[in-house]
Design a protein around this motif. Structure first.
Motif, PDB file in Angstrom:
ATOM      1  N   VAL A 359      -7.999  -1.861  53.364  1.00  0.00           N
ATOM      2  CA  VAL A 359      -7.152  -3.046  52.095  1.00  0.00           C
ATOM      3  C   VAL A 359      -7.492  -2.067  50.644  1.00  0.00           C
ATOM      4  CG1 VAL A 359      -7.290  -5.277  51.825  1.00  0.00           C
ATOM      5  CG2 VAL A 359      -7.926  -4.455  54.243  1.00  0.00           C
ATOM      6  N   ILE A 360      -5.924  -2.869  50.306  1.00  0.00           N
ATOM      7  CA  ILE A 360      -6.807  -2.576  48.779  1.00  0.00           C
ATOM      8  C   ILE A 360      -5.064  -2.921  48.407  1.00  0.00           C
ATOM      9  CG2 ILE A 360      -4.285  -1.012  48.891  1.00  0.00           C
ATOM     10  CD1 ILE A 360      -5.440   0.981  46.596  1.00  0.00           C
ATOM     11  N   GLY A 361      -6.401  -4.207  46.941  1.00  0.00           N
ATOM     12  CA  GLY A 361      -4.897  -5.167  46.382  1.00  0.00           C
ATOM     13  C   GLY A 361      -5.549  -4.915  44.995  1.00  0.00           C
ATOM     14  N   ASP A 362      -4.277  -6.163  44.217  1.00  0.00           N
ATOM     15  CA  ASP A 362      -4.281  -6.333  43.408  1.00  0.00           C
ATOM     16  C   ASP A 362      -4.134  -7.611  42.931  1.00  0.00           C
ATOM     17  OD1 ASP A 362      -4.090  -6.237  40.669  1.00  0.00           O
ATOM     18  OD2 ASP A 362      -2.486  -4.976  40.350  1.00  0.00           O
ATOM     19  N   VAL A 363      -4.598  -8.634  41.923  1.00  0.00           N
ATOM     20  CA  VAL A 363      -4.613  -9.816  42.108  1.00  0.00           C
ATOM     21  C   VAL A 363      -4.208 -10.201  40.814  1.00  0.00           C
ATOM     22  CG1 VAL A 363      -6.144 -12.634  41.363  1.00  0.00           C
ATOM     23  CG2 VAL A 363      -6.358 -10.491  43.474  1.00  0.00           C
ATOM     24  N   GLN A 364      -3.156 -10.497  40.485  1.00  0.00           N
ATOM     25  CA  GLN A 364      -2.042 -11.055  39.057  1.00  0.00           C
ATOM     26  C   GLN A 364      -3.136 -11.054  37.799  1.00  0.00           C
ATOM     27  OE1 GLN A 364       0.239 -14.280  38.823  1.00  0.00           O
ATOM     28  NE2 GLN A 364       0.924 -13.763  36.787  1.00  0.00           N
ATOM     29  N   GLY A 365      -3.756 -10.274  36.741  1.00  0.00           N
ATOM     30  CA  GLY A 365      -4.320 -10.607  35.668  1.00  0.00           C
ATOM     31  C   GLY A 365      -5.186  -9.196  35.450  1.00  0.00           C
ATOM     32  N   HIS A 366      -6.238  -9.260  34.959  1.00  0.00           N
ATOM     33  CA  HIS A 366      -8.216  -8.398  34.418  1.00  0.00           C
ATOM     34  C   HIS A 366      -8.145  -9.360  33.252  1.00  0.00           C
ATOM     35  CE1 HIS A 366      -4.855  -6.653  31.108  1.00  0.00           C
ATOM     36  NE2 HIS A 366      -3.946  -6.401  31.598  1.00  0.00           N
ATOM     37  N   ASP A 367      -8.883 -10.731  34.006  1.00  0.00           N
ATOM     38  CA  ASP A 367      -9.713 -11.400  33.468  1.00  0.00           C
ATOM     39  C   ASP A 367     -10.336 -11.772  34.488  1.00  0.00           C
ATOM     40  OD1 ASP A 367      -7.690 -12.984  34.689  1.00  0.00           O
ATOM     41  OD2 ASP A 367      -7.043 -13.950  32.820  1.00  0.00           O
ATOM     42  N   VAL A 368     -11.296 -12.587  33.215  1.00  0.00           N
ATOM     43  CA  VAL A 368     -12.717 -13.907  34.367  1.00  0.00           C
ATOM     44  C   VAL A 368     -11.920 -14.321  35.550  1.00  0.00           C
ATOM     45  CG1 VAL A 368     -14.463 -14.745  34.232  1.00  0.00           C
ATOM     46  CG2 VAL A 368     -14.276 -13.262  33.073  1.00  0.00           C
ATOM     47  N   ARG A 369     -11.260 -14.946  35.725  1.00  0.00           N
ATOM     48  CA  ARG A 369     -10.269 -15.685  36.477  1.00  0.00           C
ATOM     49  C   ARG A 369      -9.591 -14.676  38.423  1.00  0.00           C
ATOM     50  NH1 ARG A 369      -4.941 -19.401  37.633  1.00  0.00           N
ATOM     51  NH2 ARG A 369      -5.784 -19.954  39.477  1.00  0.00           N
ATOM     52  N   ALA A 370      -9.174 -13.541  37.018  1.00  0.00           N
ATOM     53  CA  ALA A 370      -8.524 -12.588  38.566  1.00  0.00           C
ATOM     54  C   ALA A 370      -9.776 -11.705  39.071  1.00  0.00           C
ATOM     55  CB  ALA A 370      -7.424 -11.732  37.600  1.00  0.00           C
ATOM     56  N   ALA A 371     -10.858 -11.632  38.980  1.00  0.00           N
ATOM     57  CA  ALA A 371     -12.489 -10.917  39.414  1.00  0.00           C
ATOM     58  C   ALA A 371     -12.452 -11.934  40.367  1.00  0.00           C
ATOM     59  CB  ALA A 371     -13.419 -10.239  37.852  1.00  0.00           C
ATOM     60  N   GLY A 372     -12.353 -13.300  39.378  1.00  0.00           N
ATOM     61  CA  GLY A 372     -13.254 -14.278  41.086  1.00  0.00           C
ATOM     62  C   GLY A 372     -12.289 -14.749  41.818  1.00  0.00           C
ATOM     63  N   LEU A 373     -10.804 -14.584  41.878  1.00  0.00           N
ATOM     64  CA  LEU A 373      -9.901 -14.330  43.221  1.00  0.00           C
ATOM     65  C   LEU A 373     -10.034 -13.489  43.597  1.00  0.00           C
ATOM     66  CD1 LEU A 373      -6.645 -16.176  41.239  1.00  0.00           C
ATOM     67  CD2 LEU A 373      -8.434 -17.494  42.465  1.00  0.00           C
TER      68      LEU A 373
END
Length: 723
Positions: A359-373
């Motif tokens: 699996v490889i993925g990318d949550v929108q953004g590169h901030d703390v919330r993106a890391a949490g999601l």
């Protein structure tokens, strides 16, 4: 008139200072200005040095280093002393610093210049009480500006200490530095310069109530200046034996204060006596304040780096046990700047069936919330996969999970506004609570057969490096990114990874960086994948490093490190290599086949362009460009006919085999219709009916093979080298 006569007439002498040989050559005028007999002479360096005021001599090194760096003249005012320590005269030196490289690689300086007396007589004044003269071109204000800039750019405690040690203060540079901090009720030596290893032993863990200057500075927050050893011994007799062995002449201990709180103390020790005039104390105090602020910033930055690095390491999975017949390598690098956290991730999941999933993925953004999601979504995908769901079902459930997670956060935000009576700060909460989406690529792999089942949610397609080095982007069916529409279908694409082939999965941070779009970014990565023969798993780690290095410099593996940063987004990349049947025998296949497959559905006529692109990429090194155009034209015609004249999908298989320059291309397009193509005679203005005519004109061979259900139309082209 000779140049020497002109210089002698204006009382200007010539000198040549050779640092390599340790000698100084003077003409008659220069020798007289230095208090020597007025005749040409070559003296040892130490003999000339003894003629200068020690403070002025201490400054020359910084002036010469600056002149070399700026490629300018080294200019300074120097006081000439007699044997009794009295100033005879003040001279101005202007010289050019030249670098000499020795056979052993050592770099030495050679100064060639002039000495001229300045009309500033100072009769009856001793050297100790003479006002300090500095580099006449650079004021103390300029020095403080340079020092502030250098300290502001330091990113770690070690860098701050290196900058502090390299500062050349105007007129009185220290040759020994130490920075003290506090640990409970004891001093701690954070760092030092100008001392041997182990010299800090007696001062480490010293109690704050000890009769020692640094301890008193930390207790009181007031600076202590000790201009002579006698003064040091008088004020601090208990710890004077500890300092006596270093042979210093003066000391300054200054508090390191930030926001009214004393963080520690800074010691500046001088080999030659310093009177610590008001100007000197002002410079030292200002440097101490900048040093304290730089140390605090560095400490905060190091804590943040440690926190974010630990966070990312805890979220990034291990690739798990070895898989028979396959090798995996992966890299993750967060975006540059800030907290260096982001929403990209990869994972390897063992499945109940004995297969495994990548699996490889990318949550929108590169901030703390993106890391949490990202962390929550990764756990959800792993849970759905471990339950045994198929790839399309895993992504459908993950999309529903992310959409529900974001909508619940939005409801919480609205509810808190109503219950609290006050609206939250819109600048603080708007982006944090806004809905986010994620792209994802899920690959279920059978290690025994190499069969891959791929489901894609708005993510870049995988790329496959074939056994002969050719790299093709493998088109796969896909759906919307996760979280946009809760109930979304994700069609599955199935193909096989042949022995010796390598598949690359990556996020868009590896592609669209440095001004690249998807096309130019893929071209850059393709050149790297095809640049060298990466045979098997032994070179897979090296290949992963090369791909990351193409974006931002040397690979950092699992830590960010000091990089030449050109990152505009997070980077995640996973490589999967299937070992060949002849692995370890040293007998690679002489002319491996290139093969690509593609399905064009009735509802996806836009994928005809992808079919044309696949064939052109497959034949990127074909000898005859006209044959490539012919193959692309026939493929377009064959696939279009299936979509227009049947109710089913078109399945394309293209394969090129043989030796370079004499290869054979075979392309098959299969469909579920039993109706066979037949030759027509279209009119001049007809818009169709020329498919068979094109095959007869352009193909070396072609035909139709009936199948149990449907048929397969094929053509062959034989490569014609040198045409």
């Amino acid at each position: 008139m000779r140049t020497e006569d002109v210089l002698a007439a204006i009382a200007t002498g010539l000198w040549r200072w050779d640092n390599a040989s340790g000698t100084v050559s003077l003409d008659g005028v220069a020798a007289r200005l230095l208090g020597l007999p007025a005749e040409p002479v070559t003296l040892p360096e130490v003999a000339v040095r003894s003629r200068f005021h020690p403070v002025d001599w201490n400054e020359i090194n910084g002036i010469v280093a600056l002149a070399v760096a700026e490629d300018t003249l080294a200019e300074a005012r120097l006081r000439i002393m007699d044997e009794d320590g009295r100033v005879l005269r003040t001279v101005r030196s202007r010289s050019k610093a030249l670098e000499n490289h020795g056979p052993d690689g050592r770099v030495d300086y050679e100064l060639i210049g002039t000495i001229q007396e300045i009309a500033e007589p100072q009769p009856g004044t001793t050297a100790v009480h003479t006002p300090i003269t500095g580099d006449w071109r650079r004021s103390r204000e300029a020095f403080l500006l340079d020092a502030g800039r250098a300290l502001a750019e330091a990113r770690s405690t070690a860098e701050v200490l290196r900058v502090a040690a390299s500062l050349s203060m105007p007129g009185f540079s220290p040759d020994g530095l130490a920075v003290f901090g506090m640990t409970g009720d004891r001093l701690a030596v954070i760092g030092h310069h100008g001392h041997d290893p182990g010299d800090d032993g007696p001062f480490a863990r010293m109690r704050l109530d000890t009769d020692y200057p640094a301890a008193e500075v930390v207790r009181t927050g007031r600076a202590i200046y000790l201009p002579s050893p006698e003064e040091y011994k008088r004020r601090f007799p208990a710890t004077w034996p500890l300092a006596q062995g270093f042979g210093r002449g003066s000391w300054a201990f200054l508090p390191l204060i930030v926001a009214g709180r004393t963080l520690g103390a800074w010691m500046a020790a001088f080999k030659h006596p310093v009177t610590f005039s008001p100007d000197e104390r002002s410079v030292l105090t200002t440097v101490a304040r900048m040093l304290a602020q730089a140390l605090q910033r560095a400490g905060v930055a190091e804590s943040e780096r440690e926190l974010t690095t630990g966070l990312q390491r805890s979220m990034m999975p291990q690739l798990g046990p070895d898989i028979p017949g396959m090798t995996i390598a992966a890299r993750y690098v967060p975006t540059g700047g800030g907290l260096q956290v982001g929403g990209d991730w990869y994972d390897m999941i063992p499945l109940p069936s004995g297969r495994f999933a990548l699996v490889i993925g990318d949550v929108q953004g590169h901030d703390v919330r993106a890391a949490g999601l990202m962390g929550q979504l990764r756990i959800a995908v792993r849970a759905y996969a471990s339950e045994g769901h198929r790839p399309d079902a895993v992504l459908s459930r993950a999309s529903r999970f992310l959409a529900g997670l974001c909508s619940s956060q939005e409801r919480d935000r609205s509810g808190s506004r109503g219950r609290g009576g006050e609206d939250p700060d819109p600048f603080e909460d708007a982006d944090f609570q806004s809905p986010r989406f994620a792209t994802c690529l899920y690959v279920e792999c059978d290690p025994r057969t190499g069969v891959l089942e791929v489901a894609r949610a708005g993510h870049p397609d995988p790329a496959v490096r074939m056994t002969d080095g050719t790299v093709l982007m493998r088109p796969t069916a896909g759906g919307l990114p996760l979280g946009i529409v809760p109930d979304t279908d994700y069609p599955t694409t199935r193909f096989a990874l042949e022995p010796g082939e390598t598949m690359m999965l990556c996020t868009d941070g590896l592609i669209e960086t440095g001004g690249h779009d998807l096309d130019t970014g893929w071209a850059r990565l393709r050149a790297i994948l095809e640049s060298e023969a990466h045979d098997g798993g032994e070179d897979l780690e090296e290949l992963a490093d090369l791909l990351v290095q193409a974006v931002h410099g040397p690979s950092s593996h699992h830590t960010t490190g000091p990089l030449a940063d050109r990152r505009e987004d997070d980077i995640a990349v996973v490589l999967l290599h299937r070992e060949g049947a002849d692995r370890g025998r040293g007998a690679p296949v002489a002319h491996p086949a290139r093969r690509t497959m593609l399905t064009v559905a009735q509802a996806e006529p836009e994928r005809i362009a992808g079919a044309r692109h696949q064939v052109r990429e497959l034949l990127h090194d074909w000898a005859d460009a006209d044959q490539v155009d012919s193959a692309v034209l026939m493929v377009s015609e064959m696939v279009t006919n299936v979509l227009v004249h049947t109710d089913g999908d078109a399945a394309l298989v293209a394969e090129a085999v043989g030796e370079l320059g004499a290869r054979r291309l075979r392309v098959e397009v299969a469909d579920a219709s039993d109706e066979l193509p037949h030759k027509r005679h279209p009119g001049e203005m007809a818009s169709s009916g020329r498919g068979v005519l094109l095959m007869e004109m352009l193909a070396d061979d072609w035909g139709v093979d009936p199948r149990g259900e449907g048929k397969s139309i094929w053509f062959e082209l034989h490569e014609r080298a040198g045409q």
